[in-house]
Design a protein around this motif. Structure first.
Motif, mmCIF file in Angstrom:
data_model
loop_
_atom_site.group_PDB
_atom_site.id
_atom_site.type_symbol
_atom_site.label_atom_id
_atom_site.label_comp_id
_atom_site.label_asym_id
_atom_site.label_seq_id
_atom_site.Cartn_x
_atom_site.Cartn_y
_atom_site.Cartn_z
ATOM 1 N N SER A 210 1.070 -0.904 -0.094
ATOM 2 C CA SER A 210 0.178 -0.131 0.213
ATOM 3 C C SER A 210 0.286 1.314 0.014
ATOM 4 C CB SER A 210 -1.113 -0.111 1.357
ATOM 5 O OG SER A 210 -1.412 -0.936 1.116
ATOM 6 N N MET A 211 1.807 1.506 0.673
ATOM 7 C CA MET A 211 2.996 2.720 0.733
ATOM 8 C C MET A 211 3.593 2.570 -0.828
ATOM 9 S SD MET A 211 4.311 2.625 4.440
ATOM 10 C CE MET A 211 3.755 3.262 6.456
ATOM 11 N N ILE A 212 3.743 1.336 -1.247
ATOM 12 C CA ILE A 212 4.689 1.611 -2.463
ATOM 13 C C ILE A 212 3.656 1.943 -3.267
ATOM 14 C CG2 ILE A 212 4.918 0.496 -4.876
ATOM 15 C CD1 ILE A 212 6.700 -1.758 -2.387
ATOM 16 N N ILE A 213 2.436 1.646 -3.443
ATOM 17 C CA ILE A 213 1.447 2.621 -4.497
ATOM 18 C C ILE A 213 1.016 4.439 -3.815
ATOM 19 C CG2 ILE A 213 -0.704 2.714 -5.275
ATOM 20 C CD1 ILE A 213 -0.916 -0.383 -4.436
ATOM 21 N N GLY A 214 0.826 4.665 -2.436
ATOM 22 C CA GLY A 214 1.865 5.618 -2.120
ATOM 23 C C GLY A 214 2.217 7.085 -2.238
ATOM 24 N N SER A 215 3.407 6.045 -1.966
ATOM 25 C CA SER A 215 4.296 6.331 -2.919
ATOM 26 C C SER A 215 4.707 7.281 -3.828
ATOM 27 C CB SER A 215 5.783 5.933 -1.459
ATOM 28 O OG SER A 215 5.857 4.760 -2.344
ATOM 29 N N ARG A 216 4.535 6.197 -4.839
ATOM 30 C CA ARG A 216 4.809 6.568 -6.185
ATOM 31 C C ARG A 216 3.621 7.482 -6.482
ATOM 32 N NH1 ARG A 216 7.237 4.272 -10.206
ATOM 33 N NH2 ARG A 216 6.365 4.336 -11.953
ATOM 34 N N LEU A 217 2.609 7.108 -6.490
ATOM 35 C CA LEU A 217 1.425 8.799 -6.802
ATOM 36 C C LEU A 217 1.921 9.765 -6.210
ATOM 37 C CD1 LEU A 217 -1.194 9.210 -8.246
ATOM 38 C CD2 LEU A 217 -2.572 9.002 -6.139
ATOM 39 N N GLY A 218 1.959 9.372 -4.814
ATOM 40 C CA GLY A 218 2.648 11.167 -3.814
ATOM 41 C C GLY A 218 3.757 11.732 -4.809
ATOM 42 N N ALA A 219 4.622 10.954 -5.351
ATOM 43 C CA ALA A 219 6.093 11.657 -5.769
ATOM 44 C C ALA A 219 5.679 12.573 -6.636
ATOM 45 C CB ALA A 219 6.169 10.865 -6.243
ATOM 46 N N SER A 220 4.594 11.655 -7.788
ATOM 47 C CA SER A 220 3.976 11.956 -9.174
ATOM 48 C C SER A 220 2.915 13.318 -8.805
ATOM 49 C CB SER A 220 3.326 11.097 -9.913
ATOM 50 O OG SER A 220 3.871 9.905 -10.211
ATOM 51 N N THR A 221 2.103 13.455 -8.122
ATOM 52 C CA THR A 221 1.492 14.987 -7.675
ATOM 53 C C THR A 221 2.817 15.912 -7.658
ATOM 54 O OG1 THR A 221 -0.112 13.031 -6.804
ATOM 55 C CG2 THR A 221 -0.406 15.405 -6.390
ATOM 56 N N ALA A 222 3.991 15.353 -6.755
ATOM 57 C CA ALA A 222 4.701 16.531 -6.016
ATOM 58 C C ALA A 222 5.499 17.089 -7.144
ATOM 59 C CB ALA A 222 5.402 15.858 -5.252
ATOM 60 N N ILE A 223 5.586 15.867 -8.074
ATOM 61 C CA ILE A 223 6.675 16.315 -9.040
ATOM 62 C C ILE A 223 5.729 17.203 -10.472
ATOM 63 C CG2 ILE A 223 7.959 16.178 -11.084
ATOM 64 C CD1 ILE A 223 8.352 13.575 -9.383
ATOM 65 N N LEU A 224 4.449 17.050 -10.893
ATOM 66 C CA LEU A 224 3.352 17.523 -11.388
ATOM 67 C C LEU A 224 3.267 19.086 -11.114
ATOM 68 C CD1 LEU A 224 1.843 17.349 -13.563
ATOM 69 C CD2 LEU A 224 -0.169 16.284 -13.127
ATOM 70 N N LYS A 225 2.616 18.847 -10.162
ATOM 71 C CA LYS A 225 1.937 20.159 -8.655
ATOM 72 C C LYS A 225 2.767 21.100 -8.898
ATOM 73 C CE LYS A 225 -2.090 18.880 -9.761
ATOM 74 N NZ LYS A 225 -3.513 19.543 -10.486
ATOM 75 N N GLY A 226 4.085 20.222 -8.522
ATOM 76 C CA GLY A 226 5.448 21.527 -7.691
ATOM 77 C C GLY A 226 5.506 22.310 -6.029
ATOM 78 N N SER A 227 5.753 22.832 -6.364
ATOM 79 C CA SER A 227 6.206 23.567 -5.104
ATOM 80 C C SER A 227 4.990 24.479 -4.564
ATOM 81 C CB SER A 227 7.376 24.923 -4.294
ATOM 82 O OG SER A 227 9.135 24.592 -5.245
ATOM 83 N N LYS A 228 4.063 24.629 -5.363
ATOM 84 C CA LYS A 228 2.930 25.583 -4.989
ATOM 85 C C LYS A 228 1.762 24.752 -3.402
ATOM 86 C CE LYS A 228 2.302 29.523 -8.365
ATOM 87 N NZ LYS A 228 1.296 29.626 -9.090
ATOM 88 N N LEU A 229 1.696 23.311 -4.244
ATOM 89 C CA LEU A 229 0.559 22.195 -3.740
ATOM 90 C C LEU A 229 2.109 21.296 -2.576
ATOM 91 C CD1 LEU A 229 -0.603 20.087 -3.451
ATOM 92 C CD2 LEU A 229 0.621 18.401 -4.675
ATOM 93 N N ILE A 230 2.920 21.797 -2.023
ATOM 94 C CA ILE A 230 4.208 20.710 -1.057
ATOM 95 C C ILE A 230 3.811 22.265 0.233
ATOM 96 C CG2 ILE A 230 6.617 19.983 -1.038
ATOM 97 C CD1 ILE A 230 6.506 19.554 -3.717
ATOM 98 N N LYS A 231 4.566 23.199 -0.283
ATOM 99 C CA LYS A 231 4.674 23.834 0.870
ATOM 100 C C LYS A 231 3.472 24.075 2.015
ATOM 101 C CE LYS A 231 5.848 28.863 1.922
ATOM 102 N NZ LYS A 231 6.485 30.324 1.981
ATOM 103 N N PRO A 232 2.811 24.378 1.004
ATOM 104 C CA PRO A 232 1.612 23.527 2.552
ATOM 105 C C PRO A 232 0.501 23.020 3.021
ATOM 106 C CG PRO A 232 0.338 24.568 0.137
ATOM 107 C CD PRO A 232 1.407 24.264 0.020
ATOM 108 N N ILE A 233 1.564 21.569 2.249
ATOM 109 C CA ILE A 233 1.410 20.542 3.012
ATOM 110 C C ILE A 233 2.739 20.716 3.948
ATOM 111 C CG2 ILE A 233 1.599 18.106 2.657
ATOM 112 C CD1 ILE A 233 -0.241 18.426 -0.219
ATOM 113 N N PHE A 234 3.707 20.418 3.838
ATOM 114 C CA PHE A 234 4.842 20.566 4.792
ATOM 115 C C PHE A 234 4.265 21.685 5.610
ATOM 116 C CE2 PHE A 234 8.466 23.398 5.718
ATOM 117 C CZ PHE A 234 9.510 21.885 5.840
ATOM 118 N N ILE A 235 3.940 22.731 5.661
ATOM 119 C CA ILE A 235 3.774 23.682 7.033
ATOM 120 C C ILE A 235 2.563 22.664 7.560
ATOM 121 C CG2 ILE A 235 2.418 25.493 7.742
ATOM 122 C CD1 ILE A 235 4.189 26.938 5.175
ATOM 123 N N THR A 236 1.686 22.164 7.300
ATOM 124 C CA THR A 236 0.517 21.591 7.679
ATOM 125 C C THR A 236 1.075 20.471 8.473
ATOM 126 O OG1 THR A 236 -0.766 22.052 5.599
ATOM 127 C CG2 THR A 236 -1.595 20.100 7.162
#
Length: 251
Positions: A210-236
Motif C-alpha cells: 500500500s505504501m509503495i502505491i501511495g509513495s509513487r502516486l504522491g511523488a508523481s503529484t509533487a513533481i506535477l504540481k510543484g512547490s505551490k502544492l508542497i509548501k502548504p502540505i509541508f507546513i501543515t
C-alpha cells in the motif's frame, strides 16, 4: 483480521502519499500499526520495514524525473549512513524526554519561518556547489541521519527545510534529495530491526504494498504540481507533528 489489515493498508497508503510530498508520514502509519495491538518495538520495526519500501519507491520516482542531485548526494549520503548507525546504537542509552521538547520547538520554528517567508522554496535558485554549502550539507546529513536512527519524527520535514536553506532548492528538488537521504537512514535502522527480529511480516507486507502505491502516486503529484502544492502540505505536516509530540509530552 481482514478488516484490521484493510484499515492498516488505507492508513499506510495515506501515510506514504503524504510522506513522499512533504515528509511526516509516520504521523499516520505508526499509530495505525500500534492500533493492531502489536508491541511498540514491533510496531516501530514493522513501520520501518514498510516505510523503507515506500521511500525507495519515491526516491526512484524523483530520480527518474531529474529532481535528484547526485553531485551533492555523493557527499551527503555517507554521512547520513554514519549518523544513522551511531544514532540507532545510541537509541537505548539516552533519555528522549528532553529531545521531545527540542523537536517541538524546532518544528514550530520551521513552520513559522516557512509561513512568513513567502518566497522560500518556491523557486529553484541553486547555482553551483560551494565548499561552505557542502560543509553545512554534510553536517545536516550526519545530524539528521543520527536523529532518524535515534528518534525519527519530523526527519523528512527537517531535511526538506535544511536542503532549501543550504542549497537554495525549491520544495520539489529538496523533496527529491531528502528522499534519498531518508531512504539511507531508513534502511540502516531497518537492518538493526531485522537483526533483532522486530518485524511482523503478516502486517508489514500488505502495508508495504500500500505504501509503495501511495509513495509513487504522491511523488508523481509533487513533481506535477510543484512547490505551490508542497509548501502548504509541508507546513501543515510540520505543525501536526509538533502538536502530536507536544501532546505526548503533556499526556
Amino acid at each position: 483480521m481482514i478488516i484490521e489489515i484493510t484499515l492498516l493498508c488505507i492508513a499506510a497508503f495515506l501515510a506514504a502519499f503524504v510522506d513522499s510530498i512533504a515528509g511526516g508520514g509516520g504521523l499516520i502509519s505508526l499509530p495505525a500499526f500500534l492500533m493492531t495491538g502489536i508491541s511498540p518495538h514491533m510496531a516501530l520495526g514493522t513501520n520501518k520495514f514498510s516505510s523503507t519500501c515506500a521511500s525507495f519507491t519515491s526516491s526512484i520516482k524523483f530520480a527518474q524525473s531529474g529532481k535528484v542531485d547526485s553531485k551533492i548526494l555523493k557527499f551527503l549520503v555517507p554521512f547520513t549512513l554514519a549518523g544513522a548507525v551511531i544514532g540507532t546504537h545510541t537509541m537505548l542509552n539516552i533519555n528522549t524526554e528532553y529531545l521531545n521538547t527540542i523537536v517541538v520547538v524546532l518544528l514550530l520554528l520551521v513552520s513559522t519561518y516557512s509561513i512568513f517567508s513567502k518566497n522560500i522554496g518556491m523557486e529553484n535558485k541553486f547555482k553551483a556547489l560551494k565548499k561552505k554549502s557542502v560543509f553545512w550539507g554534510i553536517l545536516l546529513a550526519f545530524s539528521l541521519g543520527f536523529y532518524d536512527g535515534f528518534f525519527g519524527p519530523g526527519t523528512g520535514s527537517f531535511l526538506i527545510f535544511g536542503l532549501i536553506y543550504i542549497f537554495n532548492f525549491d520544495f520539489v528538488r529538496a523533496g527529491g534529495n531528502s528522499k534519498i537521504l531518508n531512504f539511507t537512514s531508513n534502511i540502516t535502522s531497518l537492518s538493526i530491526f531485522l537483526i533483532n527480529g522486530q518485524i511482523d511480516y503478516r502486517l508489514g507486507i500488505p502495508a508495504a504494498i500500500s505504501m509503495i502505491i501511495g509513495s509513487r502516486l504522491g511523488a508523481s503529484t509533487a513533481i506535477l504540481k510543484g512547490s505551490k502544492l508542497i509548501k502548504p502540505i509541508f507546513i501543515t505536516i510540520s505543525l501536526c507533528l509538533a502538536v502530536k509530540i507536544f501532546y505526548g509530552i503533556i499526556k
